[in-house]
Scaffold this motif. Structure first.
Motif, PDB file in Angstrom:
ATOM      1  N   GLY A 292       0.393   3.744  -2.966  1.00  0.00           N
ATOM      2  CA  GLY A 292      -0.124   5.262  -3.025  1.00  0.00           C
ATOM      3  C   GLY A 292       0.910   6.186  -3.299  1.00  0.00           C
TER       4      GLY A 292
ATOM      5  N   ILE B  43      -9.238   7.672  -2.334  1.00  0.00           N
ATOM      6  CA  ILE B  43      -7.873   7.220  -2.448  1.00  0.00           C
ATOM      7  C   ILE B  43      -7.425   7.094  -3.881  1.00  0.00           C
ATOM      8  N   ASN B  44      -6.038   7.178  -4.015  1.00  0.00           N
ATOM      9  CA  ASN B  44      -5.654   7.165  -5.348  1.00  0.00           C
ATOM     10  C   ASN B  44      -5.092   5.897  -5.895  1.00  0.00           C
ATOM     11  N   TYR B  45      -5.203   4.539  -5.472  1.00  0.00           N
ATOM     12  CA  TYR B  45      -4.966   3.464  -5.776  1.00  0.00           C
ATOM     13  C   TYR B  45      -6.054   2.397  -5.419  1.00  0.00           C
TER      14      TYR B  45
ATOM     15  N   ARG C 118       0.786  -1.077   0.053  1.00  0.00           N
ATOM     16  CA  ARG C 118       0.031  -0.054  -0.085  1.00  0.00           C
ATOM     17  C   ARG C 118       0.935   1.240  -0.096  1.00  0.00           C
TER      18      ARG C 118
ATOM     19  N   SER D 190       0.408   6.416  -7.058  1.00  0.00           N
ATOM     20  CA  SER D 190      -0.729   6.294  -7.703  1.00  0.00           C
ATOM     21  C   SER D 190      -1.062   5.000  -8.539  1.00  0.00           C
TER      22      SER D 190
END
Ligand code: F6P
Length: 367
Positions: A178, A233-235, A174, A181
């Motif tokens: 993160g 969230i970007n992923y 993670r 991305s």
């Protein structure tokens, strides 16, 4: 009367095997218990599972050194802390119709003076134990497989450690996902059962979980990812079981080989899924195959406890002459079930009960 117990491990290794061998040995040889029993025991470990029992030459001391290990309390004292199997393992099938070595196996069991076999394995290894039982050999089974797909038991050794590995690795993933991305597709083991992916995905908070029991639609996967775009969230983490497949398609095979029980080796879906997601959505997506890391390392606390309880119960079954059965966890209690009932049936994820077919994730309604 003194009985000779032989212990062996077959199939894929996992944490918890050494602990179970330790507790069979300690319980069988325990001096306080021995004083109250009509029988006493000696214990031999068989190296490399059924292969060892087929290949050993009982008349040749060198061969016996290669395939047999004397076990006592001193030898096994520290084993419960270690993963893998100190006895070694194999996927040898003595009843393989293309290479039947069952007669040699039975002759060796008799020549070695083995009175009882304690067999630690999954469906295939325990299937051999069941066949031997029908042929008059005394057998006791202990369930192990990180896939947790054995029927007749709520727990099989190795599963909890594997779930912990999946969770830890995804936690690790993670931070980098993160920073960049990027999505990650994480492939778990599990063969035809989705337990590792489902529980591993639930524990690690994966956004999408794909399991063999519910063939997925690629459009739904991509829509779910798009739906999240620009939100909290970007992923995204997508956990996929090695046995999962798109609706109407076949499972992904690592190669064309099959093992002695006729199973192909699954694997590779994460690579194809990551490429397809990137192609369809434009979101950067990388694959990660957790592979044998899931079976490695030291046993979790739960696996140590279950190994201890299963090992003790297996020794109890021998004292009680309760043969042709497997130790099991049912309703939170240690029991035993007939080996016959666990053959040719896998314990699969109950989709209606455990899986959300719209979110492709664990259900958000439990009661
Ligand atoms: O059955 C246990 C298991 O780890 C499966 O999840 C996996 O498909 C298989 O064994 C891998 O086998 P091998 O150790 O032969 O690669």
């Amino acid at each position: 009367m003194k009985l000779k117990i032989a212990v062996l491990t077959g199939g894929g290794d996992c944490p918890g095997l050494n602990g179970a061998i330790k507790w069979v040995t300690k319980t069988a040889l325990d001096p306080r218990l021995a004083a109250k029993r009509p029988v006493s025991f000696e214990i031999t470990g068989v190296v490399e599972g059924w292969k060892g029992l087929v290949e050993v030459d009982p008349g040749d001391p060198k061969s016996c050194d290669r395939y047999l290990r004397h076990l006592d309390e001193e030898v096994v004292r520290t084993w419960d802390r270690q993963g893998g199997t100190y006895l070694g393992t194999s996927r040898t099938n003595p009843f393989n119709p293309k290479n039947d070595r069952s007669e040699k196996l039975i002759t060796n069991i008799k020549k070695l003076g083995i009175d009882v076999l304690v067999v630690l394995g999954g469906e295939d290894t325990l299937g051999v134990a069941y066949k031997l039982h029908t042929l008059g050999i005394k057998t006791v089974g202990i369930p192990k497989t990180i896939d947790n797909d054995l029927t007749g038991t709520e727990y099989s050794l190795g599963f909890d450690t594997a779930i912990n590995v999946i969770t830890e690795e995804i936690d690790r993933l993670r931070t980098t996902a993160g920073s960049h991305s990027r999505n990650f597709v994480v492939e778990t083991m599990g063969r035809h059962a989705g337990w590792l992916a489902l529980h591993g995905g639930e524990c690690s908070g994966a956004y999408i979980i794909l399991i063999p029991e519910y063939p997925f639609d690629m459009d739904v996967v991509c829509d779910l990812l798009r739906e999240r775009e620009g939100r909290e969230i970007n992923y995204s983490i997508i956990v996929v079981s090695e046995g999962a497949k798109p609706a109407g398609k076949q499972e992904f095979l690592r190669d064309t080989k099959v093992d002695e029980f006729g199973h192909p080796t699954l694997g590779g879906i994460a690579n194809s899924l990551a490429l397809e997601i990137e192609k369809r959505t434009g979101f950067e997506t990388r694959p990660l195959i957790l592979s044998h890391l899931q079976r490695g390392g030291t046993p979790s606390a739960r696996d140590r406890l279950m190994a201890r309880w299963f090992g003790i119960a297996a020794a109890d079954m021998i004292v009680n002459e309760d043969y042709g059965r497997m130790v099991s966890l049912m309703g939170g209690e240690i029991r035993s079930v007939p080996l016959k009932g666990i053959i040719n049936k896998l314990k699969l994820v109950d989709v209606a009960k455990c899986y959300d077919t719209e979110r492709y994730n664990g259900r958000r309604s439990i009661l």
